[in-house]
Design a protein around this motif. Structure first.
Motif, short mmCIF file in Angstrom:
data_model
loop_
_atom_site.label_atom_id
_atom_site.label_comp_id
_atom_site.label_asym_id
_atom_site.label_seq_id
_atom_site.Cartn_x
_atom_site.Cartn_y
_atom_site.Cartn_z
N GLY A 244 -46.48 13.76 -10.91
CA GLY A 244 -47.05 12.43 -10.71
C GLY A 244 -46.97 11.56 -11.95
N SER A 245 -46.97 12.19 -13.12
CA SER A 245 -46.90 11.42 -14.37
C SER A 245 -45.53 10.80 -14.58
CB SER A 245 -47.26 12.32 -15.56
OG SER A 245 -46.24 13.28 -15.81
N TYR A 246 -44.54 11.25 -13.81
CA TYR A 246 -43.18 10.71 -13.92
C TYR A 246 -42.84 9.73 -12.80
CZ TYR A 246 -42.78 14.92 -16.85
OH TYR A 246 -42.98 15.90 -17.79
N VAL A 247 -43.84 9.34 -12.01
CA VAL A 247 -43.60 8.47 -10.86
C VAL A 247 -43.74 7.01 -11.27
CG1 VAL A 247 -44.42 7.82 -8.55
CG2 VAL A 247 -44.38 10.22 -9.23
N GLU A 248 -42.83 6.16 -10.79
CA GLU A 248 -42.89 4.73 -11.08
C GLU A 248 -44.10 4.09 -10.40
OE1 GLU A 248 -41.10 3.21 -13.11
OE2 GLU A 248 -39.20 4.28 -13.35
N LYS A 249 -44.58 3.00 -10.97
CA LYS A 249 -45.75 2.31 -10.43
C LYS A 249 -45.49 1.74 -9.04
CE LYS A 249 -48.90 2.63 -13.68
NZ LYS A 249 -50.24 3.23 -13.43
N ARG A 250 -44.24 1.40 -8.77
CA ARG A 250 -43.94 0.79 -7.46
C ARG A 250 -43.92 1.81 -6.32
NH1 ARG A 250 -39.00 0.63 -10.26
NH2 ARG A 250 -37.37 1.98 -9.40
N GLN A 251 -43.89 3.10 -6.66
CA GLN A 251 -43.88 4.15 -5.64
C GLN A 251 -45.24 4.21 -4.94
OE1 GLN A 251 -41.52 6.93 -4.72
NE2 GLN A 251 -43.02 6.88 -3.09
N SER A 252 -45.23 4.19 -3.60
CA SER A 252 -46.47 4.36 -2.84
C SER A 252 -46.86 5.83 -2.83
CB SER A 252 -46.27 3.87 -1.40
OG SER A 252 -47.36 4.27 -0.59
N LEU A 253 -47.97 6.15 -3.47
CA LEU A 253 -48.42 7.54 -3.53
C LEU A 253 -48.91 8.03 -2.16
CD1 LEU A 253 -50.25 7.77 -6.97
CD2 LEU A 253 -47.90 8.37 -6.39
N GLY A 254 -49.49 7.11 -1.36
CA GLY A 254 -49.92 7.50 -0.02
C GLY A 254 -48.75 7.92 0.84
N ALA A 255 -47.69 7.12 0.83
CA ALA A 255 -46.49 7.45 1.61
C ALA A 255 -45.83 8.72 1.09
CB ALA A 255 -45.50 6.28 1.56
N ALA A 256 -45.82 8.88 -0.25
CA ALA A 256 -45.23 10.08 -0.84
C ALA A 256 -46.00 11.33 -0.42
CB ALA A 256 -45.22 9.95 -2.36
N GLY A 410 -61.34 4.25 -12.17
CA GLY A 410 -60.16 3.48 -11.79
C GLY A 410 -59.31 4.12 -10.72
N VAL A 411 -59.86 5.08 -9.99
CA VAL A 411 -59.07 5.83 -9.02
C VAL A 411 -58.56 4.94 -7.89
CG1 VAL A 411 -61.09 6.54 -7.66
CG2 VAL A 411 -59.01 7.94 -7.63
N ALA A 412 -59.36 3.95 -7.48
CA ALA A 412 -58.97 3.09 -6.36
C ALA A 412 -57.72 2.28 -6.69
CB ALA A 412 -60.12 2.16 -5.99
N GLU A 413 -57.70 1.71 -7.88
CA GLU A 413 -56.56 0.89 -8.28
C GLU A 413 -55.29 1.71 -8.38
OE1 GLU A 413 -55.18 -1.93 -12.06
OE2 GLU A 413 -57.20 -1.05 -12.00
N GLU A 414 -55.38 2.92 -8.97
CA GLU A 414 -54.19 3.74 -9.16
C GLU A 414 -53.67 4.31 -7.84
OE1 GLU A 414 -51.06 4.75 -10.93
OE2 GLU A 414 -52.65 4.02 -12.24
N ALA A 415 -54.57 4.66 -6.94
CA ALA A 415 -54.14 5.25 -5.65
C ALA A 415 -53.37 4.24 -4.81
CB ALA A 415 -55.36 5.76 -4.88
N GLY A 416 -53.74 2.97 -4.90
CA GLY A 416 -53.02 1.92 -4.20
C GLY A 416 -53.18 1.93 -2.70
N LEU A 417 -54.27 2.49 -2.20
CA LEU A 417 -54.51 2.54 -0.76
C LEU A 417 -55.22 1.26 -0.30
CD1 LEU A 417 -55.89 6.20 -0.50
CD2 LEU A 417 -53.55 5.45 -0.05
N THR A 418 -55.09 0.97 0.98
CA THR A 418 -55.88 -0.13 1.54
C THR A 418 -57.35 0.27 1.51
OG1 THR A 418 -55.75 0.72 3.81
CG2 THR A 418 -53.98 -0.76 3.08
N ALA A 419 -58.22 -0.70 1.61
CA ALA A 419 -59.67 -0.44 1.50
C ALA A 419 -60.12 0.58 2.53
CB ALA A 419 -60.45 -1.74 1.66
N TRP A 420 -59.60 0.47 3.75
CA TRP A 420 -60.03 1.39 4.82
C TRP A 420 -59.60 2.82 4.53
CZ3 TRP A 420 -57.72 4.31 8.87
CH2 TRP A 420 -58.59 4.67 9.89
N TRP A 421 -58.31 2.99 4.15
CA TRP A 421 -57.81 4.33 3.84
C TRP A 421 -58.45 4.89 2.58
CZ3 TRP A 421 -55.83 7.50 7.06
CH2 TRP A 421 -55.04 7.06 8.11
#
Length: 450
Positions: A244-256, A410-421
């Motif tokens: 995970g430390s090598y993943v680009e910011k634009r990558q969706s972690l939820g989809a991954a 800061g977990v919400a910002e980094e996870a990048g999920l919608t509010a509901w998910w």
């Protein structure tokens, strides 16, 4: 070579990242391993076939995917190793110390996992050469192999191959390696599945695997499904956190996370469609564990048309699954030592591999010439497996869930999920996953028994 890398090398390492597709391939490679090939089909058949498969999917959603997403999020947020990432995203230094459990677990696991991986390479070479099928007494062949120094030699080969990949770095080594081998793995799976499904009597094996028997589900099957959902995704050993430390910011972690879970599930399913039709076709007990793979199945391959070819392909399949896992395991302590002591990647790789090899020797001997030496009924290999797999991995997973669920602001910002998910994920992290991981720990450590 100086132990202090140049500033240029350090900055190059910091810029080394996975591409989006490369990360998915590497993470699936980490999750796909040897245990899935013989353990998952066996426990599925033991606990109700398709009924257990459905339970496994539920457990994967309840425990596997939430913890996996948490590991990836901590890794990308911290951009460090499996220990320092906790501290870097705002945690106290004590979290870094607890994160070290994952680094230790990965180091211990590669020392004995590489031994079994070596068996698969040896059998692949023997199968393709035809030597494996010269002597129909496959039990005697296996015992002869285990009683000599060949397991140590093949462990060395596995570690060397692993090191040659990891030493090239993230994008040029780990990513390229997995981009070639994971599609190859899928092709081999499909070829072997088609061969298995066309064997005489294969239908009985498919029926055994896929017909649900809900009466076999209970407390024990639930704990087994929880444990397998956790372990099959390589959780708790720092591999996913490090990747995970090598993943680009634009990558969706939820989809991954969904892609990795789906890939792991597909592999396990196809493995069942290989193992059960083959075992039923040749009257083999699928509950034999390692004996199934290295004794019973070679007998089956020797009796089928083009058995040399399919036997060789089967063991190449296992070897690929093993090597993609050893690569991810090695990267965990390599990333730690590079950051902690500023070692070059090359120095980290060769020192850790040397130590892993030395630690693996007593494990290899405990399964052969030193099998009579035990402590508390366990040999050295079994103790290494118990400490790493049954104690350190669940503890590592518990640390991840508690940290991400309660302590990281800061977990919400980094996870990048919608509010509901995000609300659903946070609920799972706080109130569901920790309890389930705790049950897994109590079960694997022997506190809860049936």
């Amino acid at each position: 070579m100086s132990s202090q890398p140049s500033q240029h090398n350090l900055s190059s390492e910091k810029k080394d990242r996975f591409s989006s597709s490369g990360f998915i391939f590497a993470a699936i490679g980490s999750a796909v391993g040897l245990g899935n090939m013989w353990k998952f089909p066996y426990i599925t058949g033991q606990y109700g076939g398709a009924a257990f498969f459905v339970l496994f999917i539920v457990c994967l959603i309840a425990i596997g995917l939430p913890v996996l997403l948490a590991e990836l999020t901590i890794g990308r947020g911290g951009r460090g190793n499996a220990s320092s990432s906790f501290v870097k995203v705002g945690g106290h230094k004590i979290w870094g110390g607890l994160g070290m459990l994952s680094v230790i677990a990965a180091f211990l696991i590669i020392s004995f996992y590489s031994i079994v991986a070596g068996w698969t390479l040896n059998y692949a070479v023997s199968a393709f050469s035809g030597k494996l099928f010269d002597n129909p007494d496959f039990t005697a062949q296996f015992n002869e192999f285990m009683s000599g120094n060949k397991p140590i030699m093949w462990q060395f080969v596995v570690l060397l191959l692993t090191g040659l990949v990891v030493i090239k770095g993230v994008s040029a080594g780990i990513e390229k390696f997995n981009k070639v081998l994971i599609p190859g793995l899928l092709i081999l799976l499909v070829v072997l599945m088609v061969r298995a499904l066309t064997l005489p009597g294969a239908g009985a094996g498919v029926s055994f695997f896929l017909n649900p028997d809900w009466s076999k589900l209970g407390a024990e099957s639930l704990l087994v499904a929880l444990g397998h959902a956790f372990f099959s995704l390589s959780l708790g050993m720092g591999a996913m956190l490090t990747y995970g430390s090598y993943v680009e910011k634009r990558q969706s972690l939820g989809a991954a996370t969904l892609a990795i879970g789906g890939g792991d599930l597909l592999y396990a399913f196809i493995a069942g469609l290989i193992i059960f039709p083959t075992t039923f076709s040749f009257g083999i007990n699928p509950a034999e564990g390692p004996g199934l793979v290295f004794i019973a199945l070679p007998a089956a391959f020797s009796a089928m048309p083009f058995g040399t070819l399919f036997g060789g392909l089967f063991f190449i399949l296992l070897a690929i699954a093993a090597l993609t896992s050893t690569v991810s395991l090695l990267e965990v302590p390599v990333a730690y030592t590079m950051e902690r002591w500023r070692w070059t990647r090359a120095k980290s790789v060769w020192i850790i591999l040397s130590l892993s090899f030395l630690l693996g020797i007593p494990s290899a001997l405990s399964l052969g010439v030193a099998s009579n030496i035990t402590l508390g009924g366990k040999g050295f290999f079994d103790w290494m497996d118990f400490i790493a797999s049954n104690l350190l991995l669940p503890l590592g997973g518990l640390i991840v869930t508690v940290f991400a669920g309660y302590f990281w602001k800061g977990v919400a910002e980094e996870a990048g999920l919608t509010a509901w998910w995000f609300r659903i994920w946070l609920f799972m992290l706080r109130f569901v996953a920790p309890i389930l991981v705790l049950f897994v720990f109590l079960h694997t450590s022997g506190v809860i028994k049936f």
